[in-house]
Design a protein around this motif. Structure first.
Motif, mmCIF file in Angstrom:
data_model
loop_
_atom_site.group_PDB
_atom_site.id
_atom_site.type_symbol
_atom_site.label_atom_id
_atom_site.label_comp_id
_atom_site.label_asym_id
_atom_site.label_seq_id
_atom_site.Cartn_x
_atom_site.Cartn_y
_atom_site.Cartn_z
ATOM 1 N N GLY A 99 5.667 -8.989 -3.898
ATOM 2 C CA GLY A 99 6.261 -8.793 -5.210
ATOM 3 C C GLY A 99 5.282 -8.274 -6.245
ATOM 4 N N ARG A 100 3.998 -8.278 -5.932
ATOM 5 C CA ARG A 100 2.968 -7.814 -6.868
ATOM 6 C C ARG A 100 2.606 -6.355 -6.589
ATOM 7 N NH1 ARG A 100 -0.517 -11.867 -8.859
ATOM 8 N NH2 ARG A 100 -1.439 -10.133 -9.994
ATOM 9 N N LEU A 101 2.016 -5.695 -7.597
ATOM 10 C CA LEU A 101 1.514 -4.332 -7.419
ATOM 11 C C LEU A 101 0.219 -4.377 -6.624
ATOM 12 C CD1 LEU A 101 2.025 -2.612 -10.904
ATOM 13 C CD2 LEU A 101 3.294 -2.204 -8.787
ATOM 14 N N VAL A 102 0.083 -3.441 -5.675
ATOM 15 C CA VAL A 102 -1.112 -3.372 -4.840
ATOM 16 C C VAL A 102 -1.605 -1.934 -4.710
ATOM 17 C CG1 VAL A 102 -0.566 -5.418 -3.456
ATOM 18 C CG2 VAL A 102 0.247 -3.182 -2.710
ATOM 19 N N LYS A 103 -2.873 -1.831 -4.381
ATOM 20 C CA LYS A 103 -3.490 -0.559 -4.041
ATOM 21 C C LYS A 103 -4.021 -0.733 -2.616
ATOM 22 C CE LYS A 103 -5.653 1.446 -7.648
ATOM 23 N NZ LYS A 103 -6.757 1.872 -8.522
ATOM 24 N N VAL A 104 -3.635 0.161 -1.719
ATOM 25 C CA VAL A 104 -4.008 0.025 -0.309
ATOM 26 C C VAL A 104 -4.645 1.315 0.183
ATOM 27 C CG1 VAL A 104 -3.126 -0.406 2.028
ATOM 28 C CG2 VAL A 104 -2.051 -1.547 0.076
ATOM 29 N N MET A 105 -5.753 1.175 0.914
ATOM 30 C CA MET A 105 -6.384 2.316 1.580
ATOM 31 C C MET A 105 -6.374 2.011 3.075
ATOM 32 S SD MET A 105 -10.016 4.223 0.901
ATOM 33 C CE MET A 105 -11.081 2.913 1.459
ATOM 34 N N THR A 106 -5.962 2.986 3.872
ATOM 35 C CA THR A 106 -5.848 2.780 5.317
ATOM 36 C C THR A 106 -6.973 3.483 6.058
ATOM 37 O OG1 THR A 106 -4.400 4.691 5.572
ATOM 38 C CG2 THR A 106 -3.337 2.551 5.193
ATOM 39 N N PHE A 107 -7.217 3.037 7.283
ATOM 40 C CA PHE A 107 -8.184 3.709 8.146
ATOM 41 C C PHE A 107 -7.619 5.042 8.600
ATOM 42 C CE2 PHE A 107 -9.436 -0.792 8.911
ATOM 43 C CZ PHE A 107 -10.770 -0.690 8.562
ATOM 44 N N GLU A 108 -6.395 5.008 9.093
ATOM 45 C CA GLU A 108 -5.711 6.195 9.589
ATOM 46 C C GLU A 108 -4.558 6.546 8.653
ATOM 47 O OE1 GLU A 108 -6.712 7.958 12.259
ATOM 48 O OE2 GLU A 108 -8.361 6.529 12.526
ATOM 49 N N PRO A 109 -4.275 7.843 8.464
ATOM 50 C CA PRO A 109 -3.179 8.240 7.575
ATOM 51 C C PRO A 109 -1.816 7.710 8.037
ATOM 52 C CG PRO A 109 -4.547 10.124 8.151
ATOM 53 C CD PRO A 109 -4.988 8.992 9.020
ATOM 54 N N HIS A 115 -4.062 6.640 0.914
ATOM 55 C CA HIS A 115 -4.099 5.859 -0.324
ATOM 56 C C HIS A 115 -2.682 5.627 -0.827
ATOM 57 C CE1 HIS A 115 -8.467 6.353 -0.782
ATOM 58 N NE2 HIS A 115 -8.252 7.515 -0.183
ATOM 59 N N PHE A 116 -2.353 4.370 -1.072
ATOM 60 C CA PHE A 116 -1.014 4.003 -1.522
ATOM 61 C C PHE A 116 -1.127 3.027 -2.680
ATOM 62 C CE2 PHE A 116 -0.896 5.006 2.948
ATOM 63 C CZ PHE A 116 0.148 5.909 3.022
ATOM 64 N N GLU A 117 -0.198 3.155 -3.604
ATOM 65 C CA GLU A 117 -0.126 2.216 -4.705
ATOM 66 C C GLU A 117 1.341 1.959 -4.995
ATOM 67 O OE1 GLU A 117 -1.731 1.875 -9.268
ATOM 68 O OE2 GLU A 117 -2.886 3.002 -7.797
ATOM 69 N N GLY A 118 1.680 0.680 -5.098
ATOM 70 C CA GLY A 118 3.066 0.334 -5.361
ATOM 71 C C GLY A 118 3.290 -1.150 -5.246
ATOM 72 N N ARG A 119 4.535 -1.540 -5.216
ATOM 73 C CA ARG A 119 4.917 -2.945 -5.158
ATOM 74 C C ARG A 119 4.947 -3.404 -3.702
ATOM 75 N NH1 ARG A 119 5.244 -6.002 -9.332
ATOM 76 N NH2 ARG A 119 5.816 -4.177 -10.553
ATOM 77 N N LEU A 120 4.241 -4.487 -3.414
ATOM 78 C CA LEU A 120 4.251 -5.080 -2.083
ATOM 79 C C LEU A 120 5.580 -5.803 -1.910
ATOM 80 C CD1 LEU A 120 2.850 -5.884 0.572
ATOM 81 C CD2 LEU A 120 1.812 -7.795 -0.664
ATOM 82 N N ASN A 156 -4.399 -1.490 10.232
ATOM 83 C CA ASN A 156 -4.757 -0.176 9.693
ATOM 84 C C ASN A 156 -5.248 -0.252 8.244
ATOM 85 O OD1 ASN A 156 -5.074 2.633 9.637
ATOM 86 N ND2 ASN A 156 -2.951 2.998 9.083
ATOM 87 N N VAL A 157 -5.218 -1.435 7.632
ATOM 88 C CA VAL A 157 -5.648 -1.578 6.242
ATOM 89 C C VAL A 157 -7.169 -1.680 6.174
ATOM 90 C CG1 VAL A 157 -5.565 -3.023 4.171
ATOM 91 C CG2 VAL A 157 -3.488 -2.654 5.525
ATOM 92 N N GLU A 158 -7.779 -0.695 5.536
ATOM 93 C CA GLU A 158 -9.229 -0.714 5.335
ATOM 94 C C GLU A 158 -9.578 -1.575 4.129
ATOM 95 O OE1 GLU A 158 -12.923 2.388 4.508
ATOM 96 O OE2 GLU A 158 -11.008 3.164 5.176
ATOM 97 N N LYS A 159 -8.792 -1.420 3.055
ATOM 98 C CA LYS A 159 -9.053 -2.137 1.812
ATOM 99 C C LYS A 159 -7.749 -2.269 1.043
ATOM 100 C CE LYS A 159 -11.759 -1.572 -2.404
ATOM 101 N NZ LYS A 159 -12.668 -0.695 -3.139
ATOM 102 N N ALA A 160 -7.542 -3.440 0.442
ATOM 103 C CA ALA A 160 -6.346 -3.641 -0.374
ATOM 104 C C ALA A 160 -6.707 -4.562 -1.545
ATOM 105 C CB ALA A 160 -5.219 -4.254 0.447
ATOM 106 N N ASN A 161 -6.175 -4.223 -2.709
ATOM 107 C CA ASN A 161 -6.413 -4.993 -3.923
ATOM 108 C C ASN A 161 -5.118 -5.155 -4.693
ATOM 109 O OD1 ASN A 161 -9.058 -3.411 -3.432
ATOM 110 N ND2 ASN A 161 -9.662 -5.009 -4.856
ATOM 111 N N LEU A 162 -5.019 -6.240 -5.447
ATOM 112 C CA LEU A 162 -3.943 -6.370 -6.412
ATOM 113 C C LEU A 162 -4.229 -5.441 -7.576
ATOM 114 C CD1 LEU A 162 -3.340 -10.227 -6.724
ATOM 115 C CD2 LEU A 162 -2.013 -8.566 -5.402
ATOM 116 N N VAL A 163 -3.184 -4.952 -8.202
ATOM 117 C CA VAL A 163 -3.316 -4.161 -9.423
ATOM 118 C C VAL A 163 -2.874 -5.057 -10.566
ATOM 119 C CG1 VAL A 163 -2.485 -2.133 -10.676
ATOM 120 C CG2 VAL A 163 -2.872 -1.986 -8.200
ATOM 121 N N PRO A 164 -3.750 -5.286 -11.558
ATOM 122 C CA PRO A 164 -3.378 -6.181 -12.669
ATOM 123 C C PRO A 164 -2.165 -5.677 -13.423
ATOM 124 C CG PRO A 164 -5.734 -5.725 -12.698
ATOM 125 C CD PRO A 164 -5.125 -4.814 -11.674
ATOM 126 N N GLU A 165 -1.260 -6.576 -13.725
ATOM 127 C CA GLU A 165 -0.077 -6.263 -14.526
ATOM 128 C C GLU A 165 -0.171 -7.090 -15.794
ATOM 129 O OE1 GLU A 165 3.741 -5.702 -12.271
ATOM 130 O OE2 GLU A 165 2.626 -6.894 -10.795
#
Length: 166
Positions: A99-109, A115-120, A156-165
């Protein structure tokens, strides 16, 4: 003698558990006199306070010094919360922050992007689903099919962070 992060993690987890806290991550950076040992804490029933960090820091520091766990004499111990843009490490993090906003970077496309950003939206069966149409106020991310739901395997997730709202 090299630093054994698993030993440090074990000490930190014992101390944190005594305060009802959880250790998210332990990292060791730098060299020489600029070595920093960082411990990130979380409180499953609420936020991390300055007092939490100070108490855990004091106790962990004492144990590390008495047991001579960190080789050499000089290092800085930092104990802190993961912050508003916290990293997501484990499957339970993805379940907890659905339900929170996230930023995700994957190993493989995935669909031509890494690179993805949106609501988990959800996390199930080792896969997270992100609604890229809901990016809040964050910068736009180039997507082939904007406004779609993207399914990403946790492996496949290399890095993922919450995006502050705010």
């Amino acid at each position: 003698m090299a630093l054994d992060l698993e030993t440090v993690r074990g000490i930190a987890e014992r101390v944190a558990a005594g305060h009802g806290l959880e250790v998210l991550e332990v990292e060791y950076r730098g060299g020489g006199k600029s070595r920093v040992l960082r411990i990130f804490l979380d409180n499953p029933s609420g936020g991390i306070t300055h007092d939490h960090c100070a108490d855990v820091s004091r106790e962990v520091s004492t144990i590390l010094d008495v047991e001579d766990v960190v080789p050499g004499n000089t290092y800085t111990l930092e104990v802190s919360s993961p912050g508003m843009d916290r990293k997501l490490y484990k499957a339970t993090d993805y379940e907890r922050f659905a339900g929170r906003l996230v930023k995700v970077m994957t190993f493989e496309p995935v669909g031509g992007n890494r690179h993805f950003e949106g609501r988990l939206l959800s996390f199930a069966d080792g896969k997270l689903t992100v609604d890229t149409a809901d990016r809040g106020r964050a910068k736009k991310v180039k997507l082939e099919a904007a406004g779609t739901q993207v399914e990403i395997a946790l492996a496949n997730v290399e890095k993922a962070n919450l995006v502050p709202e705010i």
